[in-house]
Motif scaffolding. Structure first.
Motif, short mmCIF file in Angstrom:
data_model
loop_
_atom_site.label_atom_id
_atom_site.label_comp_id
_atom_site.label_asym_id
_atom_site.label_seq_id
_atom_site.Cartn_x
_atom_site.Cartn_y
_atom_site.Cartn_z
N VAL A 145 5.30 1.33 6.61
CA VAL A 145 6.16 0.72 7.64
C VAL A 145 7.25 -0.07 6.93
N GLY A 149 10.74 -1.23 10.82
CA GLY A 149 9.69 -0.73 11.67
C GLY A 149 9.57 0.79 11.71
N ARG A 187 7.36 -5.67 13.35
CA ARG A 187 8.24 -4.59 12.88
C ARG A 187 8.21 -3.40 13.84
N ILE A 188 7.03 -3.05 14.30
CA ILE A 188 6.91 -1.93 15.24
C ILE A 188 7.63 -2.24 16.54
N ALA A 191 11.34 -1.80 16.08
CA ALA A 191 11.71 -0.38 16.05
C ALA A 191 11.73 0.21 17.46
N ALA A 234 1.91 2.92 15.53
CA ALA A 234 2.50 3.30 14.25
C ALA A 234 1.83 4.54 13.68
#
Length: 460
Positions: A145, A149, A187-188, A191, A234
């Motif tokens: 990752v 993201g 981060r995800i 994104a 993810a």
């Protein structure tokens, strides 16, 4: 929360009737149980030792069928998610009794008074479950990752792991979790915003036990649960991209809500007095909803259902599989103890990540799984709806003659669909002169828990 006392056992008896009506299996055939007993002793001969890696699990406190465990490392500016998935495939022979029964079931069914598992408990709640009781077999997806993201599958391997802790959503502390957990989830989320995803995770409407009775509740999604879902997302996105690059796989696809569905959602929002500016598109509006607000929660559920639902689809030449809510290619690979399709996606990913061709059995399964999973999903949805119908009827039982405010959310040749303003209840009434958006008062004329029905008439 709406408390539902059950002194006459209307809910308990109603749940038993639902199990009979939908033929929810109470156990497994003897030949399946016997095969599972034998399979549970199968030696782990293709798994590398990763018991030194500090995996943990994070689930509802009562869960025993644990599909995922995770550990997190850093690699420069990137985070490495080591996502261990229960290796149930190791214990299930293609075409054997366990496999055949799983194809009949499709997925685990959940009811307030218990579940009907996809696999026998000796597998799903013991040797194949990633419990901290001892070493367990898993398939580890290593997902890279980056700071934005974006995700990439770095590798997949069969391994033996040992979970350090069985953590629970409702009492986990950040210090209990691997370092980087919160950052990875953030981060995800970044994104998702960047690619315009409109995925929402509404609280689950459910019937829950409360002492000697029950309650109709919206179970709130905790921060720990939302962040944990980001890890699964993810992995599933990375798996989907990997399989697509190798022109194979089974994907989750979902269309955008059509114009009529969006219009109906606007009337539902009006029923709950939730402001939705006329010029604001659905994907922007839903991002501002607060799942802790019961009216927002009910609206989030309506939005989730408005697109017609997600489906499974094998890769079709010339067609890019797309999930509108994810705004991405998306696969299910992270819950093989509870979903049949995931077992085959995991096996295919393990093959392509290690330079091997996907087995013919898995390729064939991708073509035949969609109707099996659609049937299983439909059955689960019917059971969920029946349970909610039962709870609504019990909740309104004894209130015949009472008036309620409502808004029409849809109308067709069968009459009008109404949303009560003060209860998370949807019903139909007769009337060909009603149009979406109309407000009206209705009177409850019937609430029958035994038949799971409620009926309203227009006032005046």
């Amino acid at each position: 929360m709406k408390s539902l006392s059950d002194p006459a056992r209307a809910l308990a008896n109603g749940l038993a009737a639902i199990r009979r009506e939908f033929q929810v299996p109470a156990s497994f055939p003897p030949e399946v149980l016997n095969a599972a007993e034998r399979a549970a002793t199968k030696p782990l001969t293709e798994h590398v030792d990763r018991t030194d890696r500090p995996f943990v699990t994070l689930d509802p406190a009562s869960s025993t069928d644990l599909d995922q465990a995770f550990a997190i490392d850093r690699s420069g500016a990137d985070l490495l998610l080591h996502y261990a998935i229960a290796d149930v495939a190791w214990f299930v022979d293609d075409g054997g009794p366990i496999d055949a029964e799983a194809w009949r079931r499709g997925e685990t069914l959940y009811l307030p008074d218990g579940k009907a598992g996809l696999y026998p408990p000796i597998l799903s709640e013991n040797v194949a479950s990633l419990l901290p009781a001892g070493p367990r077999p898993a398939v580890i997806f290593t997902v890279r990752v980056d700071p934005d993201g974006d995700v990439r599958l770095d590798g997949a391997e069969r391994a033996i792991i040992r979970s350090r802790a069985k953590l629970a959503y409702d009492n986990v502390r950040n210090e209990d979790l691997p370092h980087g957990f919160v950052e990875l989830a953030a981060r995800i989320a970044i994104a998702e915003q960047k690619r315009g995803a409109s995925r929402i995770d509404p609280p689950e409407q459910e019937v829950a036990r409360r002492g000697d009775g029950f309650a109709l509740v919206f179970r709130p999604r905790l921060d720990s649960e939302i962040r944990n879902a980001a890890l699964s997302l993810a992995a599933n996105l990375a798996v989907a991209d990997t399989l697509f690059a190798h022109q194979t796989g089974l994907y989750r696809v979902m269309p955008e809500p059509d114009e009529r569905a969006v219009r109906r959602l606007r009337f539902t929002a009006r029923a709950f007095a939730v402001v939705w500016p006329e010029t604001m598109p659905l994907d922007i509006f839903e991002q501002g909803l607060n799942s802790a607000d019961p009216k927002h929660a009910a609206l989030m559920l309506a939005i989730r259902r408005a697109g017609g639902g997600a489906a499974y689809a094998p890769l079709t030449p010339g067609i890019v599989p797309w999930h509108s809510a994810m705004a991405a290619r998306y696969a299910h690979a992270t819950a093989p103890l509870r979903r049949l399709a995931d077992r085959y996606v995991v096996r295919a990913t393990l093959a392509v990540a290690n330079g091997r061709p996907v087995a013919d059995a898995d390729t064939a399964a991708f073509e035949t799984l969609p109707p099996v999973m659609a049937r299983a999903d439909a059955l689960a949805a019917q059971i969920d709806r029946a349970v909610i119908d039962l709870a609504e009827a019990v909740m309104l039982d004894g209130k015949a003659g009472r008036s309620f405010s409502a808004v029409v959310t849809d109308a067709d040749e069968r009459g009008a669909r109404i949303q009560l303003c003060d209860f998370p209840v949807v019903a139909r009434i007769a009337g060909d002169d009603l149009a979406p958006g109309d407000t009206l008062d209705v009177t409850l004329t019937e609430a029958d828990p035994e038949r799971r029905t409620i009926r309203f008439d227009r006032n005046g």
